[in-house]
Write an enzyme that holds these catalytic residues in place. Structure first.
Site, PDB file in Angstrom:
ATOM      1  N   LYS A  72      35.993  26.814  48.142  1.00 42.59           N
ATOM      2  CA  LYS A  72      35.509  27.290  46.838  1.00 42.59           C
ATOM      3  C   LYS A  72      35.089  26.107  45.979  1.00 42.59           C
ATOM      4  CE  LYS A  72      38.132  31.482  47.236  1.00 42.59           C
ATOM      5  NZ  LYS A  72      39.415  32.158  47.108  1.00 42.59           N
ATOM      6  N   GLN A 116      44.659  32.146  43.785  1.00 47.18           N
ATOM      7  CA  GLN A 116      44.564  32.271  45.244  1.00 47.18           C
ATOM      8  C   GLN A 116      45.757  33.075  45.779  1.00 47.18           C
ATOM      9  OE1 GLN A 116      41.925  31.136  47.238  1.00 47.18           O
ATOM     10  NE2 GLN A 116      42.987  32.404  48.746  1.00 47.18           N
ATOM     11  N   ASP A 139      37.324  37.521  40.479  1.00 46.84           N
ATOM     12  CA  ASP A 139      37.643  38.197  41.742  1.00 46.84           C
ATOM     13  C   ASP A 139      37.486  39.704  41.602  1.00 46.84           C
ATOM     14  OD1 ASP A 139      38.171  36.731  44.008  1.00 46.84           O
ATOM     15  OD2 ASP A 139      40.265  36.299  43.475  1.00 46.84           O
TER      16      ASP A 139
END
Ligand code: NDP
Length: 307
Positions: A72, A116, A139
Site C-alpha cells: 500500500k 490493517q 476501506d
C-alpha cells in the site's frame, strides 16, 4: 454467439491489453486506473498545496499484514500520495489505538485512514473500525458507508468489489439485466459485490455454504463471482457457456501454488471471460483504495471550502 465472446474476439483483434484471449488482466486495468489517479492527484496538489494522504495503522508483526502494508505504501508513492505508517506493538491497548484513530480523524493533513486487519487478539476490530470518521474510511467498512452503499447514496466504494466491477466493465459486458451469481456472503467481498451488481441493474443471487443446488444456479449465471476461499472448487460443470467469471479466491493448491476458487484449466474453454489468479482481482484492491483516498481528499477539500 454471446456478446462476451464477440467482445473477446474484438479484443483479440485490437490487442486490447485489458481483455484478450478471454483473459481479463487486473494488472492492465489497474495500471490504467493508477495513471488516472496519478494525474488527478497532481491536480489536487496544485489546488490544495498538498498531496492526498493515506494513514495506515498496523498492530503486531503478522508477516502477511506487513507485506500488504508495504504494498500500500509503494502504491501511494507510485501515484504521488503521502503515505503515513503507524506501526504499533502487538500488545498495544485498545485505548491507545482508539486515541490514535481519533487523532488522525482530526488531522487536516490526513485524508484516508486504514486499519490493517486482522488485529492482534484482544482488540475489538469492530469498535476500532467504527471509530474511523466515515469521511476518512477508505476501506468502506464503517456502517455509515456500508449503509450508503446499500441505499445507493454517493460515497466510498468497497475496494475489492469496486475492482471487480471495473474488471467486468473491461470485458465490455453490461451488467444490466444479466443473471449474476456471487458465491460467498462475507462483509468484505460477497455482500458488497452483490450490492454493486444490483446497483448496476443485475439480477443478483448471493450463494453461501447453505445454498442448495449451487451448480444448477451457477449454470444460469451470465456473470459469476467466486469469493469462497476454496481452491479450484468451481469447474466447467458450474459455468454457462460464454459467462464472465471473476475469481476472487486466493488459495494454495496441493503443491502450495497460489490459485483461485476456479479450476482455471477446466473453466477457461467454456467461459467468455475470466480473471487469472494471480494477476486478476488481486492488483485491483489496492488500486481502488488509492481511488478512495483521492475521493476522500477531494471531498474533504470541497467541504472545507464550504462547497
Ligand atoms: P470468507 O471466508 O469470509 O467467506 C467465504 C464465503 O464462502 C462464505 O460466505 C461462505 O458461506 C461461502 N462458502 C464456503 N464454502 C462454500 C461452499 N462450499 N459453497 C458455497 N459457498 C461457500 O472469505 P472472504 O470473502 O473474505 O474471501 C473469499 C476469498 O477471496 C478468499 O480466498 C480470500 O483470500 C479472497 N480474497 C481476495 C481478495 C483480493 O484482493 N484478491 C480480497 C479479499 C478476499 P457461509 O457464509 O455460509 O459460511
Amino acid at each position: 454467439m454471446t456478446d462476451v465472446i464477440k467482445n473477446a474476439r474484438a479484443a483479440e483483434e485490437t490487442g486490447n491489453p485489458e481483455f484478450s484471449n478471454k483473459i481479463i488482466s487486473g494488472k492492465a486495468v489497474s495500471a490504467r486506473i493508477r495513471a488516472e489517479v496519478r494525474k488527478e492527484a497532481a491536480g489536487f496538489e496544485l489546488k490544495s498545496g498538498r498531496k492526498p494522504a493515506l494513514a495506515v495503522i498496523i498492530a503486531g508483526d503478522d508477516p502477511a499484514s506487513r507485506i500488504y502494508v508495504r504494498n500500500k505504501k509503494n502504491a501511494c508513492e507510485e501515484v504521488g500520495f503521502t503515505s503515513l505508517e503507524f506501526a504499533l506493538p502487538a500488545d498495544v491497548s485498545e485505548d491507545e489505538l482508539l486515541s490514535l484513530v481519533r487523532r488522525l480523524n482530526a488531522d487536516a493533513n490526513v485524508d484516508g485512514i486504514l486499519v490493517q486487519l486482522p488485529l492482534p487478539r484482544g482488540l475489538d476490530e469492530k469498535k476500532i473500525i467504527n471509530e474511523i470518521s466515515p469521511d476518512k474510511d477508505v476501506d468502506c467498512f464503517h456502517p455509515v458507508n456500508v449503509g450508503k452503499l446499500s441505499i445507493g447514496e454517493p460515497g466510498f466504494l468497497p475496494c475489492t468489489p469496486a475492482g471487480i466491477m471495473e474488471l467486468i466493465a473491461a470485458t465490455g459486458t453490461s451488467v444490466r439485466g444479466k443473471n449474476c451469481l456471487v458465491i460467498g456472503r462475507s462483509n468484505i467481498v460477497g455482500k458488497p459485490v452483490s450490492a454493486l451488481l444490483l446497483a448496476a441493474d443485475g439480477t443478483v443471487t448471493t450463494a453461501h455454504s447453505k445454498t442448495v443446488n449451487l451448480k444448477e444456479i451457477a449454470r444460469n449465471a451470465d456473470i459469476l463471482v467466486a469469493a469462497v476461499g476454496r481452491a479450484k472448487m468451481i469447474d466447467a460443470s458450474y459455468i454457462k457457456p460464454g459467462a464472465v467469471v471473476i475469481d476472487v479466491g486466493m488459495n494454495r493448491d496441493e503443491n502450495g501454488k497460489l490459485c483461485g476458487d476456479c479450476d482455471f484449466d477446466s473453466v477457461y474453454p467454456v467461459c467468455g471471460a475470466i480473471t487469472p489468479v494471480p494477476g486478476g482481482v488481486g492488483p485491483m484492491t489496492i488500486t481502488m483504495l488509492l481511488k478512495n483516498t483521492l475521493y476522500a481528499a477531494e471531498s474533504i477539500f470541497e467541504k472545507n471550502a464550504g462547497r
